[in-house]
Design a protein around this motif. Structure first.
Motif, short mmCIF file in Angstrom:
data_model
loop_
_atom_site.label_atom_id
_atom_site.label_comp_id
_atom_site.label_asym_id
_atom_site.label_seq_id
_atom_site.Cartn_x
_atom_site.Cartn_y
_atom_site.Cartn_z
N LEU A 231 0.88 -1.17 0.01
CA LEU A 231 0.03 0.07 -0.01
C LEU A 231 0.85 1.39 -0.18
N HIS A 232 0.50 2.08 -0.92
CA HIS A 232 1.56 3.44 -1.23
C HIS A 232 0.60 4.57 -0.59
N ARG A 233 -0.82 4.65 -0.86
CA ARG A 233 -1.51 5.83 -0.24
C ARG A 233 -2.79 5.56 -0.47
N VAL A 234 -3.56 6.45 0.31
CA VAL A 234 -5.14 6.21 0.51
C VAL A 234 -5.76 7.60 0.63
N HIS A 235 -6.83 7.70 -0.17
CA HIS A 235 -7.78 8.98 -0.15
C HIS A 235 -9.07 8.57 0.38
N LEU A 236 -9.61 9.44 1.37
CA LEU A 236 -11.01 9.23 1.81
C LEU A 236 -11.62 10.53 1.68
N ILE A 237 -13.04 10.61 1.36
CA ILE A 237 -13.69 11.49 1.20
C ILE A 237 -15.11 11.42 1.80
N THR A 238 -15.62 12.45 2.63
CA THR A 238 -17.02 12.37 3.10
C THR A 238 -17.55 13.72 3.10
N VAL B 287 -19.47 9.65 -0.35
CA VAL B 287 -18.52 8.90 0.75
C VAL B 287 -17.65 7.79 -0.35
N ARG B 288 -16.24 7.95 -0.24
CA ARG B 288 -15.38 7.14 -1.35
C ARG B 288 -14.03 6.87 -0.43
N MET B 289 -13.47 5.70 -0.55
CA MET B 289 -12.01 5.38 -0.12
C MET B 289 -11.26 4.70 -1.43
N GLU B 290 -10.09 5.55 -1.61
CA GLU B 290 -9.42 4.83 -2.83
C GLU B 290 -7.91 4.33 -1.94
N PRO C 255 -22.57 3.59 -9.61
CA PRO C 255 -23.49 4.46 -10.60
C PRO C 255 -24.14 5.46 -9.87
N ARG C 256 -24.20 5.35 -8.24
CA ARG C 256 -24.90 6.53 -7.64
C ARG C 256 -23.80 7.55 -7.24
N ALA C 257 -22.57 7.29 -7.31
CA ALA C 257 -21.65 8.31 -6.97
C ALA C 257 -21.83 9.76 -7.73
N PRO C 258 -21.76 10.79 -6.77
CA PRO C 258 -22.36 11.92 -7.54
C PRO C 258 -20.96 12.78 -8.24
N GLY D 50 -1.96 -2.54 -7.60
CA GLY D 50 -3.43 -2.19 -8.17
C GLY D 50 -4.09 -1.05 -7.29
N THR D 51 -5.28 -0.62 -7.57
CA THR D 51 -5.95 0.24 -6.93
C THR D 51 -7.26 -0.30 -6.64
N HIS D 52 -7.70 -0.11 -5.51
CA HIS D 52 -9.31 -0.23 -5.13
C HIS D 52 -10.11 0.77 -4.68
N VAL D 53 -11.15 0.96 -5.31
CA VAL D 53 -11.86 2.27 -4.85
C VAL D 53 -13.32 1.85 -4.25
N VAL D 54 -13.42 2.19 -3.10
CA VAL D 54 -15.09 2.01 -2.46
C VAL D 54 -15.96 3.24 -2.81
#
Length: 319
Positions: free
Chosen positions: A126-133, A220-223, A237-240, A229-233
Motif C-alpha cells: 500500500l502506497h497511499r489512501v484517499h478518503l472523502i466524506t 463517501v469514497r475510499m481509494e 452508479p450513484r456516486a455524484p 493495483g488500486t481499489h475504490v470504495v
C-alpha cells in the motif's frame, strides 16, 4: 431476546424498524422523551437483554455507564462521549462488559471488499489512501455547536475505517479547513470544508477531504493505491461525479447517509445481536477520537500534530 432502544430520532427510528423485524428479537422496549414507535412498547430499556443507544451525543456516556452498572450489553451510535476524558471514563467502567460502538462502514460490502483485497495481497504494498466524506447540505445551525466539529463529528468515520481496513495506526496529522458557506460554522469555531494529510505508522500517506456543501449529492469514497493495483470504495452508479470525458452517473446520487449505508446499518445491528467481531469496541472508538482530536488541534494551531501527543495529554489529564 428482549432489546431496549433509547432514542427515536432519525437513526433510532430506523433501528426500531430493523430490530422489530429481526428473528432474534422477541420484544422491543423503546424510550424517547417526545416520540413513540409502532414497533415497540414504552418501558425501561435497561430491563431488556441488550440495549441500543441512539440518543443525542451528550447523553451517550451516562447511558453507557448505566448499561455497565446494570450489566446489560450495549450498542451505542458513535461517539462514546463528547470528549476524551469521558470516553476514558466509560472505557474503564466497561471492562468486563460487552459494549460496542456504531461505525457502520465496517459492515458495508465495499469496505469489506477493500480490506479483503488489501490483506489478501491483491494491491501489493500500500502506497497511499484517499478518503472523502461530503454531505449534500449542512445540518441545522443549532446542531453545529454541539457536534464537536467536522473532524470529530464527520471524519471520525474516515479515521475508524482507515484503521480498520489498513490495520495500521495514524501517527501524524496535518489538517486545515475553510468556511465557504453559512456563517454559523465560523461562529461555532468550526469549518464546513476540510482537508487533512495523515501519515500512518508504516509511512503510508492518507488524505482526507470533506464538505458540508456537496450539492451534487452524498459522497463517501475510499481509494487504496498499491504497488499492484488500486481499489475504490463508493465508485458506484450513484456516486455524484461527472466526468469531463462524458461519463456520468447512471442512477440518482445518494441523498443521505441512511440511504447510502442502509444495509450496513441493518447488518451492524444483526452483528451486535449475534456477536460479530467486526463491531467497534470502545478501545477502537477511542483511537479514532484521538486522531480526530489531533486533526482539530492541527487545524487550530496550523501545525502537524502527532497522535501520540494527544494521547499523552489525555492520559496526563486522566491522572
Amino acid at each position: 431476546m428482549r432489546v431496549g432502544l433509547l432514542g427515536l430520532g432519525r437513526i433510532g427510528a430506523f433501528h426500531a424498524e430493523t430490530l422489530a423485524a429481526h428473528p432474534l428479537v422477541d420484544e422491543l422496549i423503546v424510550a424517547d422523551p417526545v416520540r413513540t414507535s409502532p414497533y415497540g412498547r414504552p418501558g425501561d430499556p435497561f430491563e431488556a437483554d441488550a440495549v441500543v443507544i441512539a440518543t443525542p451525543t451528550g447523553t451517550h456516556a451516562d447511558l453507557l455507564l448505566e448499561a455497565c452498572r446494570r450489566g446489560v450489553p450495549a450498542f451505542c451510535e458513535k461517539p462514546v462521549a463528547g470528549d476524551v476524558e469521558r470516553t476514558l471514563e466509560v472505557l474503564r467502567a466497561a471492562r468486563g462488559h460487552r459494549v460496542r460502538i456504531g461505525f457502520q462502514r465496517r459492515f458495508d460490502a465495499g469496505y469489506v471488499s477493500a480490506a479483503t483485497a488489501l490483506r489478501g495481497g491483491e494491491l501489493g504494498e500500500l502506497h497511499r489512501v484517499h478518503l472523502i466524506t461530503a454531505d449534500p447540505a449542512p445540518p441545522p445551525a443549532e446542531y453545529i455547536p454541539l457536534s464537536g466539529g467536522i473532524f470529530r463529528d464527520c471524519h471520525i468515520h474516515d479515521f475508524d475505517i482507515l484503521r480498520w481496513v489498513t490495520g495500521r495506526e495514524v501517527a501524524t496529522v496535518y489538517a486545515t479547513g475553510a468556511n465557504r458557506g453559512a456563517p454559523f460554522f465560523a461562529a461555532a469555531g468550526d469549518v464546513d470544508t476540510s482537508a487533512a494529510l495523515l501519515t500512518l505508522d508504516d509511512g503510508t500517506l492518507a488524505t482526507v477531504q470533506g464538505s458540508r456543501y456537496n450539492g451534487a449529492g452524498y459522497d463517501v469514497r475510499m481509494e487504496l493505491a498499491g504497488s499492484k493495483g488500486t481499489h475504490v470504495v463508493g465508485l458506484s452508479p450513484r456516486a455524484p461525479l461527472r466526468s469531463s470525458e462524458g461519463l456520468e452517473p447512471s442512477q440518482e446520487p445518494w441523498p443521505d447517509f441512511i440511504a447510502r449505508f442502509r444495509q450496513a446499518y441493518v447488518d451492524e445491528i444483526d452483528g451486535f445481536l449475534r456477536g460479530d467481531p467486526r463491531l467497534c469496541p470502545i478501545e477502537d472508538a477511542l483511537e479514532a477520537l484521538y486522531v480526530a482530536e489531533a486533526a482539530e488541534l492541527s487545524r487550530r494551531e496550523r501545525r502537524p500534530v502527532e497522535v501520540a501527543e494527544v494521547r499523552r495529554g489525555s492520559q496526563a489529564e486522566a491522572r
